[in-house]
Design a protein around this motif. Structure first.
Motif, short mmCIF file in Angstrom:
data_model
loop_
_atom_site.label_atom_id
_atom_site.label_comp_id
_atom_site.label_asym_id
_atom_site.label_seq_id
_atom_site.Cartn_x
_atom_site.Cartn_y
_atom_site.Cartn_z
N ALA A 98 0.84 -1.20 0.00
CA ALA A 98 0.00 0.00 0.00
C ALA A 98 0.87 1.25 0.00
O ALA A 98 0.56 2.24 -0.68
N PHE A 99 1.98 1.22 0.73
CA PHE A 99 2.90 2.35 0.79
C PHE A 99 3.54 2.60 -0.57
O PHE A 99 3.61 3.73 -1.04
N GLU A 100 3.98 1.51 -1.22
CA GLU A 100 4.57 1.63 -2.57
C GLU A 100 3.55 2.20 -3.56
O GLU A 100 3.89 3.06 -4.38
N ALA A 101 2.30 1.74 -3.47
CA ALA A 101 1.26 2.25 -4.37
C ALA A 101 1.00 3.73 -4.11
O ALA A 101 0.83 4.51 -5.05
N ALA A 102 0.99 4.13 -2.84
CA ALA A 102 0.77 5.54 -2.51
C ALA A 102 1.91 6.40 -3.04
O ALA A 102 1.68 7.50 -3.55
N LEU A 103 3.14 5.92 -2.92
CA LEU A 103 4.28 6.67 -3.46
C LEU A 103 4.19 6.79 -4.97
O LEU A 103 4.46 7.85 -5.54
N ALA A 104 3.81 5.70 -5.64
CA ALA A 104 3.69 5.74 -7.10
C ALA A 104 2.60 6.72 -7.52
O ALA A 104 2.77 7.46 -8.49
N ASN A 105 1.49 6.76 -6.79
CA ASN A 105 0.41 7.70 -7.10
C ASN A 105 0.86 9.14 -6.91
O ASN A 105 0.50 10.01 -7.69
N ASP A 106 1.65 9.39 -5.86
CA ASP A 106 2.17 10.74 -5.62
C ASP A 106 3.10 11.16 -6.75
O ASP A 106 3.05 12.30 -7.22
N GLU A 107 3.95 10.24 -7.21
CA GLU A 107 4.87 10.56 -8.30
C GLU A 107 4.11 10.84 -9.59
O GLU A 107 4.44 11.76 -10.32
N GLU A 108 3.06 10.06 -9.87
CA GLU A 108 2.26 10.27 -11.07
C GLU A 108 1.55 11.62 -11.02
O GLU A 108 1.49 12.34 -12.01
N SER A 109 1.03 11.98 -9.85
CA SER A 109 0.33 13.27 -9.75
C SER A 109 1.33 14.42 -9.86
O SER A 109 1.00 15.48 -10.39
N ASP A 110 2.56 14.23 -9.37
CA ASP A 110 3.59 15.25 -9.53
C ASP A 110 3.93 15.44 -11.00
O ASP A 110 4.10 16.56 -11.47
N LEU A 111 4.01 14.34 -11.75
CA LEU A 111 4.33 14.42 -13.17
C LEU A 111 3.21 15.13 -13.94
O LEU A 111 3.48 15.87 -14.89
N SER A 112 1.97 14.90 -13.54
CA SER A 112 0.86 15.53 -14.26
C SER A 112 0.82 17.03 -14.04
O SER A 112 0.21 17.75 -14.82
N ARG A 113 1.47 17.53 -12.99
CA ARG A 113 1.51 18.97 -12.74
C ARG A 113 2.61 19.66 -13.53
O ARG A 113 2.69 20.88 -13.57
#
Length: 68
Positions: A41-56
């Motif tokens: 779950a932690f790895e998935a949360a980190l991946a989601n944060d990175e994806e949202s950072d890239l979209s910005r």
């Protein structure tokens, strides 16, 4: 991301051991299986944060988020 919420959702027991002033002391207990669920779950949360950072990012410029 609330790491204590991730731990609880993974089946781990999160205990408030004490509070001194504004500082809280907590313990997290659980099985190895619960710990593995937490890590996934932690790895998935980190991946989601990175994806949202890239979209910005736009044209090589990134806007930093003020939230942690």
């Amino acid at each position: 991301m609330n790491i204590l919420e991730l731990a609880g959702n993974a089946g781990m027991l999160v205990i408030l051991d004490g509070r001194i002033g504004r500082t809280e002391y907590r313990s997290v207990h659980g099985t190895l299986d619960a710990f593995q669920r937490f890590v996934h779950a932690f790895e998935a949360a980190l991946a989601n944060d990175e994806e949202s950072d890239l979209s910005r990012c736009r044209r090589g410029l990134c806007v930093e988020s003020s939230s942690s």
